[in-house]
Design a protein around this motif. Structure first.
Motif, mmCIF file in Angstrom:
data_model
loop_
_atom_site.group_PDB
_atom_site.id
_atom_site.type_symbol
_atom_site.label_atom_id
_atom_site.label_comp_id
_atom_site.label_asym_id
_atom_site.label_seq_id
_atom_site.Cartn_x
_atom_site.Cartn_y
_atom_site.Cartn_z
ATOM 1 N N MET A 1 9.394 2.334 -0.194
ATOM 2 C CA MET A 1 9.714 3.076 -1.258
ATOM 3 C C MET A 1 8.847 4.324 -0.980
ATOM 4 S SD MET A 1 9.855 1.774 -5.248
ATOM 5 C CE MET A 1 11.402 1.974 -5.944
ATOM 6 N N ASN B 1 -1.387 4.827 -6.522
ATOM 7 C CA ASN B 1 -0.869 3.503 -6.418
ATOM 8 C C ASN B 1 -1.768 2.654 -5.678
ATOM 9 O OD1 ASN B 1 1.029 4.316 -8.153
ATOM 10 N ND2 ASN B 1 2.203 5.029 -6.173
ATOM 11 N N ILE C 1 -3.795 -0.887 -7.062
ATOM 12 C CA ILE C 1 -3.508 -2.024 -6.603
ATOM 13 C C ILE C 1 -4.952 -2.814 -6.042
ATOM 14 C CG2 ILE C 1 -2.486 -3.566 -4.621
ATOM 15 C CD1 ILE C 1 -0.033 -1.943 -4.927
ATOM 16 N N PHE D 1 4.151 6.415 -2.255
ATOM 17 C CA PHE D 1 3.492 5.405 -2.369
ATOM 18 C C PHE D 1 2.038 6.114 -2.088
ATOM 19 C CE2 PHE D 1 0.518 1.692 -0.842
ATOM 20 C CZ PHE D 1 0.564 0.975 -2.174
ATOM 21 N N TYR E 1 2.479 -0.992 -11.403
ATOM 22 C CA TYR E 1 3.116 0.402 -11.262
ATOM 23 C C TYR E 1 3.214 0.530 -9.846
ATOM 24 C CZ TYR E 1 4.710 5.346 -11.400
ATOM 25 O OH TYR E 1 5.203 6.598 -11.035
ATOM 26 N N GLY E 2 2.000 0.295 -9.359
ATOM 27 C CA GLY E 2 1.598 0.401 -7.808
ATOM 28 C C GLY E 2 2.395 -0.489 -6.899
ATOM 29 N N MET E 3 2.405 -1.795 -7.484
ATOM 30 C CA MET E 3 3.118 -2.773 -6.649
ATOM 31 C C MET E 3 4.647 -2.350 -6.904
ATOM 32 S SD MET E 3 1.344 -6.062 -8.566
ATOM 33 C CE MET E 3 2.889 -7.291 -8.103
ATOM 34 N N ALA E 4 5.454 -1.844 -7.780
ATOM 35 C CA ALA E 4 6.664 -1.444 -7.693
ATOM 36 C C ALA E 4 6.950 -0.234 -6.914
ATOM 37 C CB ALA E 4 7.095 -1.217 -9.191
ATOM 38 N N ARG E 5 5.661 0.601 -6.486
ATOM 39 C CA ARG E 5 6.156 1.767 -5.682
ATOM 40 C C ARG E 5 5.551 1.284 -4.351
ATOM 41 N NH1 ARG E 5 8.653 3.235 -8.728
ATOM 42 N NH2 ARG E 5 8.414 4.918 -9.981
ATOM 43 N N ALA E 6 5.063 0.138 -4.067
ATOM 44 C CA ALA E 6 4.798 -0.276 -2.553
ATOM 45 C C ALA E 6 5.872 -0.303 -1.801
ATOM 46 C CB ALA E 6 3.908 -1.545 -2.947
ATOM 47 N N PRO E 7 5.745 -0.381 -0.471
ATOM 48 C CA PRO E 7 6.725 -0.423 0.456
ATOM 49 C C PRO E 7 7.454 -1.785 0.261
ATOM 50 C CG PRO E 7 4.825 0.188 1.585
ATOM 51 C CD PRO E 7 4.475 0.168 0.258
#
Lengths: 273, 296
Positions: free
Chosen positions: A1, A8, A12, A4, B101-107
């Motif tokens: 996506m 982000n 994480i 990133f 949010y970061g997880m949803a944007r991660a590859p």
């Protein structure tokens, strides 16, 4: 996506550090030679060997394991039935109450569930012990099991079931030969979830138990109140290890099973065309 | 016919072991404490028939409820449980949102692993995870040791056995319950919506507040309910991490039952707690049903 960003990635990383550092420290200090938590006395496995001599802890672990196996099996059967009722039988009188009874235990404070079950057992005049804990655990785990299986029932292709029925398979046979194999991965995760919920529970078990059925969390709790000891760290590490292996194994097998299912489905689709 | 058989098994189970017990709790909350087995009076005597029911009912009263409402201890415990749960729910949301949010944007190919990593701590014992914090937060604990070695503080901080420790414990233990529904709703958002907002000249923070955040509200609600409701009745965390001055109603109920052996008063405490939580529980269920309808 796309996008990133470093933001982000940092959130994480920090989030996972927060989730894992406490567990990691607990595991590391279970190998500490020194009895004091803050003093590092070198590596040692002596707390693990002292566990083997702790009869009380071992028998509690055995009770816990038995309760967990029986209650999670019951919970999975009941939860799967409940999920089928919710998904496949559209409307029936009392449906709202039923779905309320499925969702309420998910968030109900444990002290309330525990107290109310205890008072039920007292009112019914049953001896409390192994079986009352099993019933208590099955009751709240079945709701988690129902939610897990329900999610799977929603997104699978109903036409496969209908085809079996059209070809004259009776509903029970359709369920056993068509539906159950398709939802099997979710039934397995429902069982595992129920199993760990039971393994983990302190509050409800404390209310529902009787003489002779002390579970491991109850034992741990009474020792924790006296302070941090490396022995508790060692028990915890063993439990964490078992659960981690179980979860990784389960996710690996379910992934493989669903991949195989998808391939078969594709093959069937291709054959039909 | 078979349909009813299918429905009745789980239904009856839940009625008998989940719903009926609440009525028993209510009944016992109207009785009085007694030194007997079971430790309350009156108990139901079947042998007396109808007149027995009469005398039984006449002995029930709301005394325990008056007692709860007159003693500031209980009211304070309810109030502080609600405020502690509300504040920690908000803190959990603040911490969980960027992670989800970061997880949803991660590859895409990382996402199943990330989800798995969030779930894993949830599978390890709640009690053990709370216990882990005792070793970290206590006066000679690892956090103080770490901060003092860095020279940030010269005196150890008192965190264990304070309300701060309870906040930390709740946020930590319930974090996965917040991250997962948030991630589920954030992951569904179509990225082209954000691209459109950007193409139309909206700065990223504005696109976030006007596009992303509103679309994630079902997840925010689900997460908040999943944290707030059980946290209000929490016992383990305030008991192990909180101090003697940390009042929470779950702990009060436990002590009333196990230490004072006062079953009628603890039942009354449970009934009032249930009444306090009924509104959020119903809202939670409606939110879940609505999401499911939308997901189909």
């Amino acid at each position: 996506m796309r996008r990133f960003s470093w933001f982000n990635a940092t959130s994480i990383a920090l989030g996972f550090a927060f989730l894992y550092i406490p567990i990691l420290l607990l595991v590391i200090y279970s190998f500490n030679e020194s009895k004091l938590v803050t003093v590092w006395g070198g590596w040692s496995t002596k707390w693990y060997s002292s566990l083997l001599q702790n009869e009380g802890l071992l028998s509690a672990a055995w009770v816990t394991l038995r309760v967990a196996v029986v209650s999670s099996t019951l919970a999975t059967i009941l939860g799967t039935l409940a999920a089928i009722v919710l998904v496949r039988i559209g409307r029936f009188p009392g449906r709202t109450l039923f779905s309320g009874l499925i969702f309420a235990p998910l968030v109900m404070p444990e002290v309330i569930t525990g107290l109310s079950l205890l008072l039920l057992f007292v009112a019914m005049n049953v001896d409390r012990g192994f079986w009352t804990v099993v019933i208590a655990h099955a009751t709240f785990s079945m709701c988690f099991a129902a939610v897990v299986v329900q999610a799977r029932l929603y997104d699978f292709d109903k036409s496969v079931e209908e085809a079996a029925m059209d070809l004259g398979a009776p509903p029970v046979k359709t369920f056993l030969q068509v539906t159950l194999p398709i939802i099997a991965p979710s039934v397995i995760s429902a069982w595992l979830l129920s199993f760990t919920l039971s393994l983990d529970d302190l509050v409800i078990a404390s209310f529902a138990t009787g003489p002779g059925a002390t579970t491991l969390p109850m034992k741990i709790y009474s020792q924790v109140r006296l302070g941090v000891t490396p022995e508790i760290n060692a028990v915890s590490t063993i439990m964490i290890g078992l659960v981690t292996i179980g979860v990784i194994f389960a996710s690996y097998t379910t992934k493989r099973a669903s991949a195989r299912q998808e391939r078969e489905m594709k093959a069937v689709d291709a054959g039909a065309k | 016919m078979r349909r009813w058989l299918l429905i009745s098994v789980p239904y009856l189970w839940l009625l008998v072991f989940f719903l009926v017990p609440f009525f028993i709790v209510f009944k016992i909350s109207l009785s009085d404490i007694a030194t007997a087995i079971p430790p309350y009076t009156p108990t139901f005597d079947w042998s007396q028939g109808l007149s027995g029911i009469g005398t039984f009912l006449s002995q029930l009263d709301f005394e325990n409820y008056f007692f709860i409402f007159e003693d500031p201890l209980y009211l304070n415990a309810y109030w502080s449980a609600l405020t502690i749960a509300a504040i920690s729910t908000f803190l959990t949301l603040l911490i969980a949102y960027p992670i989800a949010y970061g997880m949803a944007r991660a590859p895409k190919e990382w996402q199943p692993t990330l989800v798995m990593l969030v779930i894993l701590p949830f599978w390890t014992s709640f009690l053990i995870r709370v216990y882990a914090w005792i070793g970290i937060l206590k006066k000679e604990g690892l956090l103080n040791l770490f901060l003092m070695n860095l020279g940030i503080i010269s005196e150890p901080l008192t965190i264990l056995n304070t309300t701060t420790a309870v906040y930390i414990g709740i946020v930590y233990s319930y974090l996965p319950f917040m991250i997962l529904p948030l991630y589920a709703s954030l992951e569904k958002i179509n990225p082209s919506l954000l691209e459109a907002a950007e193409d139309l000249g909206s700065p990223p923070w504005k696109a976030f507040w006007q596009v992303t955040f509103p679309l994630s509200i079902p997840g925010v609600l689900a997460g908040c309910f999943l944290v707030f409701i059980p946290a209000t009745g929490e016992f383990v965390i305030p008991d192990l991490l909180g101090g003697s001055d940390t009042l929470m109603i779950g702990k009060t109920l436990w002590n009333e039952f196990f230490n004072n052996r006062d079953w009628p008063v603890s039942s009354a405490v449970a009934v009032v707690l249930l009444l306090v939580l009924v509104v959020p529980i119903v809202l939670f269920q409606r939110n879940q049903e609505k999401q499911r309808e939308a997901g189909r």
